[in-house]
Structures are given as structure tokens and as C-alpha cells.
Design an enzyme around this catalytic site. Sequence first.
Site: not given
Lengths: 286, 175
Positions: B36, B101
Site C-alpha cells: 500500500h 477483516k
Amino acid sequence: MNITREDVIREVKKIVVDAACNLDPEMVRFLQLAKSKETAPLAKTILSEIIQNQEIARNQGIPMCQDTGVSVFFVELGNQVRLDFDLVEAINEATRLGYKEGFLRKSIVAHPIDRVNTKDNTPAVIHIKLVMGDTLHITFAPKGAGSENLSRMKMMTPAEGIEDVIAFVKETILLAGGKACPPLIVGIGIGGNFELAPLIAKEAIFRPLTDEATHPINRELEVRLMKEINELPVGAMGLGGVTTCLAVKVNSYPCHIASFPVAVNLQCHAARHKEITLGGNKHEEI
Amino acid sequence: MKKYNLPLSTSDIQSLHAGDYVLLSGKIHTARDAAHKLLVKSLESNEVLPFDLSETTIYYVGATPPKPGQVIGACGPTSSYRMDPFVEPLMNSGLKVMIGKGERSDEAKAAILRHNGLYLIVTGGIGALVSQRVHSSKIVLYPELGTEAIHELEVVDFPAIVAYDIFGNDLYTQQ
């Protein structure tokens, strides 16, 4: 009693690989029991997925979770054991070989700022305790970051008491929510000092699941927290139900008249650990 | 249980609600912490990516290495909150759907809603089960990151639950 470097490397490597793929049967039993008691449909589905996952992992030799963790070792070294090698180096070598040959994920960076992966999951975190006897007992636990990151420690004050410990633990569970991958095993360390409280909290996680604290105050905390944590609005993966934790274990240690350290170490449902005893007259794997 | 092909279309996204359990099939791209950071740098310097963010789904994962004969090792989701600072820049470049999650920050949640995106979750710690739903895997960007490299995965019946929908519902606070 002589134990060789080769003995340590061979046996430790075995438990490193084994722990990643084979969940302790007692843990599986606790998960199945939790599923049978769960009433929320989504939580029941999640618990089914978790149980099915460990079966696939066991049958196909795939790690149950991709986070094969920091390699944590608790070592108990008997005073009659003679080692003519560097035990820490041998455990690291076993870790290196186990993570490579077992196809486990290498998740360790050499420095937290520039974050270059060491590519073999070393160095391990190794705690060595000297004990009486002629055996070398090693417990291995690959500790995932998901639950470790949400663990907390607080220096409370002696004016506080059991209710404040309970409040801090429950606050920790609520802040962790679904991120720590509940259902959890909650390890709590109270007393000691700044470094000891988290260490005994981590040791608490690896007590047998059915083990009960012997000190009455610790036992009271275990019983009350087991009930109160499962009444929190968290549940399996944070999505509701009555299965936030499977076990609560409390360890304590004497502390300074001015101190009251409390540490809460969270363990996700992939509660992996294996033990081995070398020396004595046996090489016993538990 | 509803089945969907990836990438999800605008009408697919509009039809999904928090709590829906879905099975997804098609191509996804993996990215976690280190990827990222690099992705946002690449976007800032207008580099051309080997895939179109508006045509894919990002899955937060770093798998274990495959054994000989396996497509991929264990590959369950990692915690999404660590990727929260990157949601806005990636969605500005077209990303609509993320899979991970756990709860996210208010800022990330607001960004997902503002961009009419979806946040899906997979049960954490079921890496062996998820690996059975991955039919191919190849590194497409940042190979130097190892497990954190961006992989293109072909998934079939990948199990996910809608956590944040385009109507502002949040499965974590509904419980």
C-alpha cells in the site's frame, strides 16, 4: 545429561512445522463446544468455518493461518543438563529450517523503522528459565500479530482493585473488537513490574485450557471475566453472539508497595503451541 | 448465499447489504502494508500500474509460500485497519471494493461510503480453507516485497461477508 545441538535443532524444527498445521485437539474440542452453545446464526457459521479450516490444515498440511507469527519459545533448562553449544543459536537455526522446510511465512523485519524482512523468521523471541532437573523443556508458540497488536498493559495504582482490573480487561476486549480474531484466549498478568506483567500474561495463554488458577483471587478473576467477556457485544470475529472468549487465564506475581501492573495478552482462535522435552531418559513430544 | 463474478458491477454493489454472505469468482489483487505504501507512491508519481484499480478488488493478505504442487499457501485476510490511511488515495484512483477483516476507522468508513464502495470481510484465521478457493496466483508488482508483493489471484467461490454497504450500514455496529 548431555543434549547435542543436533538434537535440539531436529526436535525444535519438528514442533515449529507441526504447530502451524495441527491445532491442539483440546482447542478443537473447545471450539466445537462453543459452536454447540452459540445461538447467533452468523457466529455459528463463523465457528463452523474455523473448525472446517483446522481440519483442512491438518489433512493437507497447510498452515491454518497465513500469519505464522513471531516464533516465541519458552525454555526450561534443568541444572543437570550439559550443553556444549549456544542454545539460542540452535533454536534460531531450528526456526530458520522449520520456516523454510515447512513453507511457513517469514514475517520478521530486522528493524521496525526501515522494515527489511530477515527472510527466515529469525530472530525468535526466546525466554530461558533455569529450573532443577535433567531435562530441557521447550514450548513453541507462533504468535500472530493480529491479536498481539491489540494487547495492552497498564500501570494501575494500589488504590485500585479487582473491579478496576475487570474494567481494564473488558475495555481491552471491546477496543480489540473483531480485529483480534475472537473467539479469544485471554491471558492476564497482574503484579511483578513493567516487564514481568506482560511476560506472565503471555505464559498464561499457554496454560492448559482446562487449567484453573490456584490462587483464589486469580480464580475469581478467571470465572468472572469468562462470564462478563462473553456478555460483551463482540462475539466471533466481532460480529455478535456469545462466543467472545473460550478461556481466561490469570497469572500473578508479588509487586512493589507503590505498583499495580496489569497486562492483557490476547490470543486469537488459532491458538497454536507445541512442547517438547529433551534429556531425562526420554525425548517426549506433547 | 449469493454468487457474484468479479469485478462487481455498479448494480451488484447497489444490490448488496451489510450481512450478506457472498461467494465471489474472478480476479483479485492482493496488497497489504508495504504494498500500500508503494502503491500510493506510484499513484502520486503518475506511474502506470499493471492493473486498473477501477477494474479490480483489493484483498488484504500475505500468504504462506505454496508447497510444490500447490497454487498458494494459507491466505486468510489480515486486519484492515492498518490500511485505513490508504483508502482515500486508492479510491480516488478508482478502487471500489476492498476485502479484509475487522472494524475500520471512522475516516476510512466515511471514505468508502463517499465513494459508493463496499468493504467485505472474510473470517480471520481460515487461511487453509481460503487457499482451496484460489485457482491461480502470480506476482504482478513489487516482487521484492516477497509475501507482501502484489499478487493477481483467480478465485472461485471465495467466501466473504458484506461489512459496510453503500447505504451506510455497518455490520459491526448492527450486532
